[in-house]
Design a protein around this motif. Structure first.
Motif, PDB file in Angstrom:
ATOM      1  N   VAL A 111       0.870  -1.133   0.031  1.00 46.64           N
ATOM      2  CA  VAL A 111      -0.163  -0.067   0.089  1.00 46.64           C
ATOM      3  C   VAL A 111       1.033   1.167   0.087  1.00 46.64           C
ATOM      4  O   VAL A 111       0.570   2.286  -0.521  1.00 46.64           O
ATOM      5  N   PHE A 112       2.029   1.196   0.360  1.00 44.41           N
ATOM      6  CA  PHE A 112       2.885   2.334   0.665  1.00 44.41           C
ATOM      7  C   PHE A 112       3.830   2.442  -0.696  1.00 44.41           C
ATOM      8  O   PHE A 112       4.585   3.499  -0.842  1.00 44.41           O
ATOM      9  N   GLU A 113       3.708   1.701  -1.857  1.00 46.22           N
ATOM     10  CA  GLU A 113       4.337   1.582  -2.984  1.00 46.22           C
ATOM     11  C   GLU A 113       3.618   2.888  -3.937  1.00 46.22           C
ATOM     12  O   GLU A 113       2.352   2.833  -3.820  1.00 46.22           O
ATOM     13  N   ARG A 114       4.432   3.665  -4.616  1.00 48.32           N
ATOM     14  CA  ARG A 114       3.735   4.744  -5.462  1.00 48.32           C
ATOM     15  C   ARG A 114       3.074   4.114  -6.605  1.00 48.32           C
ATOM     16  O   ARG A 114       3.131   3.007  -7.224  1.00 48.32           O
ATOM     17  N   PHE A 115       1.553   4.598  -6.547  1.00 45.28           N
ATOM     18  CA  PHE A 115       0.548   4.224  -7.490  1.00 45.28           C
ATOM     19  C   PHE A 115      -0.205   2.719  -7.288  1.00 45.28           C
ATOM     20  O   PHE A 115      -0.848   2.441  -8.120  1.00 45.28           O
ATOM     21  N   LYS A 146       4.632   8.351   3.674  1.00 43.42           N
ATOM     22  CA  LYS A 146       5.689   7.136   4.282  1.00 43.42           C
ATOM     23  C   LYS A 146       6.954   7.824   3.979  1.00 43.42           C
ATOM     24  O   LYS A 146       7.831   8.009   5.065  1.00 43.42           O
ATOM     25  N   LYS A 147       7.259   8.518   3.101  1.00 47.30           N
ATOM     26  CA  LYS A 147       8.711   9.095   2.982  1.00 47.30           C
ATOM     27  C   LYS A 147       8.553  10.396   3.786  1.00 47.30           C
ATOM     28  O   LYS A 147       9.923  10.606   4.471  1.00 47.30           O
ATOM     29  N   LEU A 148       7.653  10.959   4.222  1.00 48.42           N
ATOM     30  CA  LEU A 148       7.876  12.178   5.110  1.00 48.42           C
ATOM     31  C   LEU A 148       8.135  11.749   6.544  1.00 48.42           C
ATOM     32  O   LEU A 148       8.823  12.304   7.302  1.00 48.42           O
ATOM     33  N   THR A 203       8.625   5.803  11.631  1.00 47.57           N
ATOM     34  CA  THR A 203       8.162   4.673  10.975  1.00 47.57           C
ATOM     35  C   THR A 203       6.488   4.713  10.972  1.00 47.57           C
ATOM     36  O   THR A 203       5.808   5.489  11.843  1.00 47.57           O
ATOM     37  N   ILE A 204       6.273   4.151   9.923  1.00 51.02           N
ATOM     38  CA  ILE A 204       4.738   4.185   9.602  1.00 51.02           C
ATOM     39  C   ILE A 204       4.134   2.689   9.486  1.00 51.02           C
ATOM     40  O   ILE A 204       4.844   1.935   8.400  1.00 51.02           O
ATOM     41  N   ARG A 205       2.975   2.373  10.017  1.00 52.32           N
ATOM     42  CA  ARG A 205       2.658   0.791   9.735  1.00 52.32           C
ATOM     43  C   ARG A 205       1.170   0.819   9.613  1.00 52.32           C
ATOM     44  O   ARG A 205       0.415   1.477  10.018  1.00 52.32           O
ATOM     45  N   MET A 206       0.740  -0.017   8.871  1.00 53.53           N
ATOM     46  CA  MET A 206      -0.874  -0.310   8.582  1.00 53.53           C
ATOM     47  C   MET A 206      -1.250  -1.578   9.089  1.00 53.53           C
ATOM     48  O   MET A 206      -0.521  -2.515   8.772  1.00 53.53           O
ATOM     49  N   SER A 224      -5.242  -3.818   8.873  1.00 47.98           N
ATOM     50  CA  SER A 224      -6.348  -3.730   8.231  1.00 47.98           C
ATOM     51  C   SER A 224      -6.927  -5.105   8.237  1.00 47.98           C
ATOM     52  O   SER A 224      -6.168  -6.136   8.142  1.00 47.98           O
ATOM     53  N   GLY A 225      -8.312  -5.085   8.162  1.00 51.03           N
ATOM     54  CA  GLY A 225      -8.943  -6.430   8.057  1.00 51.03           C
ATOM     55  C   GLY A 225     -10.039  -6.218   6.852  1.00 51.03           C
ATOM     56  O   GLY A 225     -10.604  -4.957   7.077  1.00 51.03           O
ATOM     57  N   VAL A 226     -10.442  -6.842   6.003  1.00 51.64           N
ATOM     58  CA  VAL A 226     -11.439  -6.777   5.145  1.00 51.64           C
ATOM     59  C   VAL A 226     -12.670  -6.654   5.560  1.00 51.64           C
ATOM     60  O   VAL A 226     -12.925  -7.599   6.623  1.00 51.64           O
ATOM     61  N   GLY A 227     -13.417  -5.621   5.635  1.00 48.92           N
ATOM     62  CA  GLY A 227     -14.748  -5.411   6.279  1.00 48.92           C
ATOM     63  C   GLY A 227     -14.775  -4.890   7.762  1.00 48.92           C
ATOM     64  O   GLY A 227     -15.712  -4.867   8.402  1.00 48.92           O
ATOM     65  N   VAL A 228     -13.465  -4.867   8.090  1.00 51.17           N
ATOM     66  CA  VAL A 228     -13.212  -4.302   9.618  1.00 51.17           C
ATOM     67  C   VAL A 228     -12.833  -3.029   9.750  1.00 51.17           C
ATOM     68  O   VAL A 228     -13.381  -2.331  10.414  1.00 51.17           O
ATOM     69  N   GLY A 229     -11.876  -2.497   8.891  1.00 51.10           N
ATOM     70  CA  GLY A 229     -11.322  -1.180   9.037  1.00 51.10           C
ATOM     71  C   GLY A 229      -9.705  -1.322   8.631  1.00 51.10           C
ATOM     72  O   GLY A 229      -9.256  -2.466   8.889  1.00 51.10           O
ATOM     73  N   THR A 230      -9.359   0.045   8.961  1.00 49.86           N
ATOM     74  CA  THR A 230      -7.819   0.153   8.774  1.00 49.86           C
ATOM     75  C   THR A 230      -7.501   0.896  10.029  1.00 49.86           C
ATOM     76  O   THR A 230      -7.950   1.806  10.162  1.00 49.86           O
ATOM     77  N   THR A 231      -6.393   0.685  10.408  1.00 49.80           N
ATOM     78  CA  THR A 231      -5.418   1.694  11.542  1.00 49.80           C
ATOM     79  C   THR A 231      -4.151   2.003  10.926  1.00 49.80           C
ATOM     80  O   THR A 231      -3.277   0.880  10.469  1.00 49.80           O
ATOM     81  N   VAL A 232      -3.737   3.077  10.841  1.00 47.91           N
ATOM     82  CA  VAL A 232      -2.154   3.649  10.627  1.00 47.91           C
ATOM     83  C   VAL A 232      -1.510   3.993  11.667  1.00 47.91           C
ATOM     84  O   VAL A 232      -2.308   5.006  12.539  1.00 47.91           O
ATOM     85  N   LYS A 233      -0.382   3.453  12.144  1.00 46.99           N
ATOM     86  CA  LYS A 233       0.213   3.904  13.309  1.00 46.99           C
ATOM     87  C   LYS A 233       1.454   4.823  12.711  1.00 46.99           C
ATOM     88  O   LYS A 233       2.295   4.085  12.206  1.00 46.99           O
ATOM     89  N   ILE A 234       1.647   5.817  13.266  1.00 42.89           N
ATOM     90  CA  ILE A 234       2.678   6.483  13.018  1.00 42.89           C
ATOM     91  C   ILE A 234       3.666   6.872  14.382  1.00 42.89           C
ATOM     92  O   ILE A 234       3.147   7.421  15.441  1.00 42.89           O
ATOM     93  N   HIS A 235       5.158   6.663  14.263  1.00 46.61           N
ATOM     94  CA  HIS A 235       5.878   6.760  15.432  1.00 46.61           C
ATOM     95  C   HIS A 235       7.056   7.704  15.089  1.00 46.61           C
ATOM     96  O   HIS A 235       7.697   7.673  13.974  1.00 46.61           O
ATOM     97  N   ILE A 236       6.876   8.936  15.726  1.00 45.95           N
ATOM     98  CA  ILE A 236       7.804   9.896  15.375  1.00 45.95           C
ATOM     99  C   ILE A 236       8.644  10.059  16.672  1.00 45.95           C
ATOM    100  O   ILE A 236       8.362  10.362  17.604  1.00 45.95           O
ATOM    101  N   PRO A 237      10.294  10.074  16.373  1.00 49.46           N
ATOM    102  CA  PRO A 237      11.165  10.477  17.733  1.00 49.46           C
ATOM    103  C   PRO A 237      10.859  12.033  18.164  1.00 49.46           C
ATOM    104  O   PRO A 237      10.418  12.792  17.380  1.00 49.46           O
ATOM    105  N   LYS A 238      10.930  12.043  19.569  1.00 50.70           N
ATOM    106  CA  LYS A 238      10.585  13.495  19.985  1.00 50.70           C
ATOM    107  C   LYS A 238      11.848  14.366  19.817  1.00 50.70           C
ATOM    108  O   LYS A 238      11.448  15.617  19.257  1.00 50.70           O
ATOM    109  N   ASN A 239      12.886  13.842  19.718  1.00 52.55           N
ATOM    110  CA  ASN A 239      14.218  14.573  19.119  1.00 52.55           C
ATOM    111  C   ASN A 239      14.860  14.189  17.935  1.00 52.55           C
ATOM    112  O   ASN A 239      14.911  13.023  17.831  1.00 52.55           O
TER     113      ASN A 239
END
Length: 356
Positions: free
Chosen positions: A301-305, A327-329, A336-339, A341-356
């Protein structure tokens, strides 16, 4: 402790050296014993010239024979050892040449459990990655052509209809043409952003910011689109969460994720956004109750196009660039960014960004 290829080479050379010394010693002993026995059968006078001649002859012949046998043994063993070591490397070279000529299905045979076997495994893994990237490149080319061709074809048909007098230039017709032009403009803009982020001159403007304020601001800016579709947008989580980041780029990440969630969440659904503070990083979660993504598609899903097949129409599927930009940003921030998901259940995207 020695192991693998290093141990094999060391053991081989020790065997060669030991064999040479052993054969030299045996030859020296046998030759010396032979000439002393011959001398004793000829004379009993240990001070005669005959003893000296035989003694010298024994030493010379022993050294010569030892050297000859040692050289022959060294050459023979070296050829065998070199062939065993270089054979898999030569095979890998041939496989690499076949891959370079376009035969991406070529693979090398992996045997053993040493560094050469690891190299062969890495070469095969590289071939798999190249095949995947080649397939993604073909898909991307087809999708770019599809994305450009469709609005251009629509514009062409609209213009021809207006020029031929089949349609009147009503505001609705002109608005339809305008929407197609905007679609092209956004596609070109996304491509420009990807090009910018791939550039070595791309840099973030880092400052200490309140993550919760930035995320909440983007939620409010996009809430009207959610209300129009009938999707509930919920904001929650901690406040006053500080991190060193690029404020504009984080906003860009959130807009892409929120618009993506809106596209695949049907009316009556819900999208939740949370910000949490962890020990050394900040967690941002965007969860929806949308159609979900199949496990086979999730890793692409994070591949372009890249777009899942069920969402290939332009209005619901988009161009497939938004998640790539996000993802690039995120990675530019060291995060890091992680997804999930489950069909018919929904999707959750988790982003972790360092404080410093």
């Amino acid at each position: 402790m020695m192991k693998g290829l290093y141990a094999r080479i060391v053991i081989a050379f020790i065997g060669v050296a030991s064999g040479v010394l052993l054969i030299s010693t045996i030859a020296f002993i046998l030759e010396t014993h032979y000439h002393f026995s011959l001398y004793q059968s000829q004379t009993m006078d240990m001070n005669s010239p005959t003893f000296d001649a035989h003694f010298e002859q024994a030493l010379v012949q022993s050294v010569l024979w030892s050297a000859i046998l040692g050289i022959l043994l060294s050459v023979l063993l070296s050829l065998v050892v070199a062939k065993r070591i270089t054979a898999p490397l030569i095979q890998m070279k041939k496989v690499a040449e076949r891959m370079a000529s376009g035969e991406l299905g070529a693979r090398t045979t992996v045997k053993g459990n040493d560094e050469i076997a690891d190299l062969g495994g890495s070469l095969n893994h590289l071939a798999e990655q190249i095949m995947q990237q080649e397939q993604l490149r073909k898909t991307m080319t087809a999708d770019v052509a599809h994305e450009l061709r469709t609005p251009l074809a629509t514009l062409k048909s609209h213009m021809e209809a207006l020029m031929d007098g089949v349609w009147l230039p009503t505001p609705q017709r002109l608005e339809s043409c305008y929407e197609e032009i905007e679609r092209l403009r956004f596609l070109v803009g996304d491509l420009e952003q990807l090009t910018e982020m791939d550039s070595p001159h791309f840099k973030l403007k880092l400052h200490e910011e309140d993550v919760s304020v930035i995320v909440h601001g983007n939620i409010e800016a996009i809430r009207a689109s959610y209300d129009q579709k009938g999707v509930t947008l919920v904001w929650g989580g901690a406040t006053n969460v500080k991190a060193t980041l690029d404020r504009q780029r984080l906003g860009q990440i959130m807009v892409n994720l929120l618009m993506n969630a809106l596209k695949f969440t049907p009316p009556g659904g819900k999208v939740s956004v949370e910000v949490k503070e962890e020990q050394h990083r900040v967690l941002i979660m965007v969860s929806d109750t949308g159609i979900g993504i199949d496990e086979d598609d999730l890793r692409f899903v994070f591949e372009r196009f890249y777009r899942v097949e069920k969402s290939r129409d332009r209005k619901s599927g988009g161009s497939g660039i938004g998640l790539t930009i996000a993802k690039k940003l995120v990675e530019a921030h060291g995060g890091t960014i992680r997804m999930e998901s489950g069909v018919g259940v929904g999707t959750t995207v988790k982003i972790h960004i360092p404080k410093n």
